[in-house]
Write a protein that holds these residues in place. Sequence first.
Motif, PDB file in Angstrom:
ATOM      1  N   LEU A  26       0.838  -1.205   0.000  1.00  0.00           N
ATOM      2  CA  LEU A  26       0.000   0.000   0.000  1.00  0.00           C
ATOM      3  C   LEU A  26       0.871   1.251   0.000  1.00  0.00           C
ATOM      4  CD1 LEU A  26      -2.968   1.003   0.230  1.00  0.00           C
ATOM      5  CD2 LEU A  26      -2.621   1.102   2.689  1.00  0.00           C
ATOM      6  N   LEU A  27       1.899   1.230   0.842  1.00  0.00           N
ATOM      7  CA  LEU A  27       2.814   2.368   0.909  1.00  0.00           C
ATOM      8  C   LEU A  27       3.550   2.552  -0.413  1.00  0.00           C
ATOM      9  CD1 LEU A  27       4.138   4.557   2.652  1.00  0.00           C
ATOM     10  CD2 LEU A  27       5.787   2.853   3.417  1.00  0.00           C
ATOM     11  N   ASN A  28       3.919   1.447  -1.048  1.00  0.00           N
ATOM     12  CA  ASN A  28       4.609   1.533  -2.339  1.00  0.00           C
ATOM     13  C   ASN A  28       3.757   2.246  -3.378  1.00  0.00           C
ATOM     14  OD1 ASN A  28       5.979  -0.740  -0.875  1.00  0.00           O
ATOM     15  ND2 ASN A  28       7.184  -0.774  -2.747  1.00  0.00           N
ATOM     16  N   TYR A  29       2.485   1.856  -3.486  1.00  0.00           N
ATOM     17  CA  TYR A  29       1.624   2.446  -4.513  1.00  0.00           C
ATOM     18  C   TYR A  29       1.294   3.911  -4.214  1.00  0.00           C
ATOM     19  CZ  TYR A  29       1.027  -2.147  -6.626  1.00  0.00           C
ATOM     20  OH  TYR A  29       1.248  -3.346  -7.253  1.00  0.00           O
ATOM     21  N   LEU A  30       1.172   4.249  -2.935  1.00  0.00           N
ATOM     22  CA  LEU A  30       0.910   5.650  -2.593  1.00  0.00           C
ATOM     23  C   LEU A  30       2.116   6.524  -2.926  1.00  0.00           C
ATOM     24  CD1 LEU A  30      -1.000   5.322   0.816  1.00  0.00           C
ATOM     25  CD2 LEU A  30      -1.938   5.662  -1.474  1.00  0.00           C
ATOM     26  N   ALA A  31       3.315   6.001  -2.640  1.00  0.00           N
ATOM     27  CA  ALA A  31       4.527   6.748  -2.995  1.00  0.00           C
ATOM     28  C   ALA A  31       4.658   6.862  -4.509  1.00  0.00           C
ATOM     29  CB  ALA A  31       5.750   6.051  -2.409  1.00  0.00           C
ATOM     30  N   ALA A  32       4.295   5.795  -5.218  1.00  0.00           N
ATOM     31  CA  ALA A  32       4.357   5.825  -6.686  1.00  0.00           C
ATOM     32  C   ALA A  32       3.374   6.844  -7.247  1.00  0.00           C
ATOM     33  CB  ALA A  32       4.055   4.434  -7.242  1.00  0.00           C
ATOM     34  N   ALA A  33       2.191   6.952  -6.640  1.00  0.00           N
ATOM     35  CA  ALA A  33       1.196   7.923  -7.097  1.00  0.00           C
ATOM     36  C   ALA A  33       1.720   9.349  -6.960  1.00  0.00           C
ATOM     37  CB  ALA A  33      -0.098   7.754  -6.291  1.00  0.00           C
ATOM     38  N   GLU A  34       2.372   9.628  -5.846  1.00  0.00           N
ATOM     39  CA  GLU A  34       2.927  10.971  -5.652  1.00  0.00           C
ATOM     40  C   GLU A  34       4.036  11.246  -6.664  1.00  0.00           C
ATOM     41  OE1 GLU A  34       4.587  13.910  -2.142  1.00  0.00           O
ATOM     42  OE2 GLU A  34       3.762  11.943  -1.665  1.00  0.00           O
ATOM     43  N   ALA A  35       4.895  10.241  -6.891  1.00  0.00           N
ATOM     44  CA  ALA A  35       5.984  10.420  -7.854  1.00  0.00           C
ATOM     45  C   ALA A  35       5.433  10.640  -9.258  1.00  0.00           C
ATOM     46  CB  ALA A  35       6.899   9.198  -7.822  1.00  0.00           C
ATOM     47  N   ALA A  36       4.369   9.903  -9.609  1.00  0.00           N
ATOM     48  CA  ALA A  36       3.772  10.057 -10.932  1.00  0.00           C
ATOM     49  C   ALA A  36       3.180  11.452 -11.108  1.00  0.00           C
ATOM     50  CB  ALA A  36       2.697   8.992 -11.147  1.00  0.00           C
ATOM     51  N   GLN A  37       2.512  11.959 -10.080  1.00  0.00           N
ATOM     52  CA  GLN A  37       1.910  13.303 -10.183  1.00  0.00           C
ATOM     53  C   GLN A  37       2.981  14.363 -10.376  1.00  0.00           C
ATOM     54  OE1 GLN A  37      -1.601  14.579  -8.594  1.00  0.00           O
ATOM     55  NE2 GLN A  37      -0.832  16.343  -7.517  1.00  0.00           N
ATOM     56  N   GLU A  38       4.079  14.236  -9.629  1.00  0.00           N
ATOM     57  CA  GLU A  38       5.136  15.233  -9.742  1.00  0.00           C
ATOM     58  C   GLU A  38       5.759  15.247 -11.131  1.00  0.00           C
ATOM     59  OE1 GLU A  38       5.869  17.528  -7.689  1.00  0.00           O
ATOM     60  OE2 GLU A  38       4.470  16.860  -6.145  1.00  0.00           O
ATOM     61  N   GLN A  39       5.589  14.143 -11.873  1.00  0.00           N
ATOM     62  CA  GLN A  39       6.088  14.085 -13.242  1.00  0.00           C
ATOM     63  C   GLN A  39       5.012  14.469 -14.257  1.00  0.00           C
ATOM     64  OE1 GLN A  39       8.833  10.471 -13.924  1.00  0.00           O
ATOM     65  NE2 GLN A  39       7.659   9.888 -12.114  1.00  0.00           N
ATOM     66  N   GLY A  40       3.811  14.837 -13.742  1.00  0.00           N
ATOM     67  CA  GLY A  40       2.731  15.225 -14.640  1.00  0.00           C
ATOM     68  C   GLY A  40       2.007  14.054 -15.264  1.00  0.00           C
ATOM     69  N   GLN A  41       2.226  12.859 -14.735  1.00  0.00           N
ATOM     70  CA  GLN A  41       1.590  11.653 -15.280  1.00  0.00           C
ATOM     71  C   GLN A  41       0.331  11.344 -14.460  1.00  0.00           C
ATOM     72  OE1 GLN A  41       4.675   8.694 -15.075  1.00  0.00           O
ATOM     73  NE2 GLN A  41       5.983   9.743 -16.561  1.00  0.00           N
ATOM     74  N   PHE A  42      -0.711  12.082 -14.712  1.00  0.00           N
ATOM     75  CA  PHE A  42      -1.899  12.002 -13.866  1.00  0.00           C
ATOM     76  C   PHE A  42      -2.701  10.719 -14.100  1.00  0.00           C
ATOM     77  CE2 PHE A  42      -0.989  16.520 -14.690  1.00  0.00           C
ATOM     78  CZ  PHE A  42      -0.608  16.859 -13.403  1.00  0.00           C
ATOM     79  N   HIS A  43      -2.695  10.209 -15.321  1.00  0.00           N
ATOM     80  CA  HIS A  43      -3.376   8.935 -15.575  1.00  0.00           C
ATOM     81  C   HIS A  43      -2.672   7.809 -14.817  1.00  0.00           C
ATOM     82  CE1 HIS A  43      -5.592   5.831 -17.698  1.00  0.00           C
ATOM     83  NE2 HIS A  43      -4.434   5.218 -17.942  1.00  0.00           N
ATOM     84  N   GLN A  44      -1.340   7.829 -14.837  1.00  0.00           N
ATOM     85  CA  GLN A  44      -0.587   6.799 -14.109  1.00  0.00           C
ATOM     86  C   GLN A  44      -0.786   6.954 -12.609  1.00  0.00           C
ATOM     87  OE1 GLN A  44       1.140   4.333 -15.836  1.00  0.00           O
ATOM     88  NE2 GLN A  44       1.066   3.409 -13.819  1.00  0.00           N
TER      89      GLN A  44
END
Length: 395
Positions: free
Chosen positions: A118-136
Amino acid sequence: MIKLLLLVAALIAGIIVGPMLAGNQGYVLISAANQTLEMSLTTLLLLVVVLFGLFFLLENLIKWLLSLSSVTRGFFSGRKTRKARQLTSNGLVKVLEGDWKQAEKLVVKSATHSETPLLNYLAAAEAAQEQGQFHQRDEYLRLAAELDSESLAVALTRARLQCRHHQYEEAVATLQDVKGAHPRNPLLLELLKQCYVALEDWPALLGLLPALKKHGSLTEEQTDALTVKAECGLMAQISQHSGSDGLMGHWNSLSRKAKQNPALVTCFVHEMCARNADSEAYTVLREALRKKIDPDLVRLMPTLKLTDNHPAIVTLTDLLRYDSSNATTHSALGQLYLRDGKYKEARTHLEKAIELHPSVSDYSYLVEVLEKLNDKAAANRLSREGLALALPPKI
């Protein structure tokens, strides 16, 4: 253990009974499918014992092999878990460092074998947003929700990322879904506050303020400031959509405490004047000044566009009976007398205001009065004084 005891008992029985049957071994005949097998009873008993022993040994051999396989699997599984733990740790460090691409790669790669997917996917979501990858980002949040659909952490992370991307309406919907189960969570309340302010949803913000104050998210001063912001914003919306009549109706619906708040009175007066309802604004302003002499409210009096300034002059004159040394009241009176062409009275009050508390604006008004009175010398002198007051002091 039971099977071993049975085997030992059978061997002991064979040792004891065997000699007794040695002289009378008996006869056993087994016939099947035209085949016959003959043996003595003693031989049959010994054969059964031996077969039982072989089955026992085979069973234990199979168990040993299976346990060896389990240990092997555990070894490799533990190795994957340890590797996933290290990758997750490195990924979270990259999140803190702002290396979003590498952070996403590490935490996603280790998610399958991670102890905290769960922590992995939440961290991945934040990293994706910071890269502008909102679908990911949304895909990672979906995977996190599949692990725990009722997780408050998932909802708060989703709402926080939505707020950061200015998706305020979506964030409100996300937070409302979990607010019933977590009505006191301070981060949830804070995120809702941010969304309501951004959306200018002033009624919703006013409804949220008691909970924010109760659960320690806001101080008394912060609560008061937000209340004024929300009420003033709501007045502006009502004024825009319903005009001065709608605004007056809203004002009358407010509590007595709210009507005595100088900041709210100021907002009301500004909005009413913007709708050319200065007379109604004056009535409310006069009542507020009767309850409390507030400098900010006094300054509003000369800004009103009244057909007759006499009632306003009477109100301000009455205020001087309670506080004759109030520079703001003298200044307001001087401005009203100037507007009515009563220059001597205007000069008296403006000079008093400057004596009590010099200000550039009062100097300007007084210079205008002196010019109307044709006192050029005094006007020039006060112009220089006013300019000196406006200029920064020499170092």
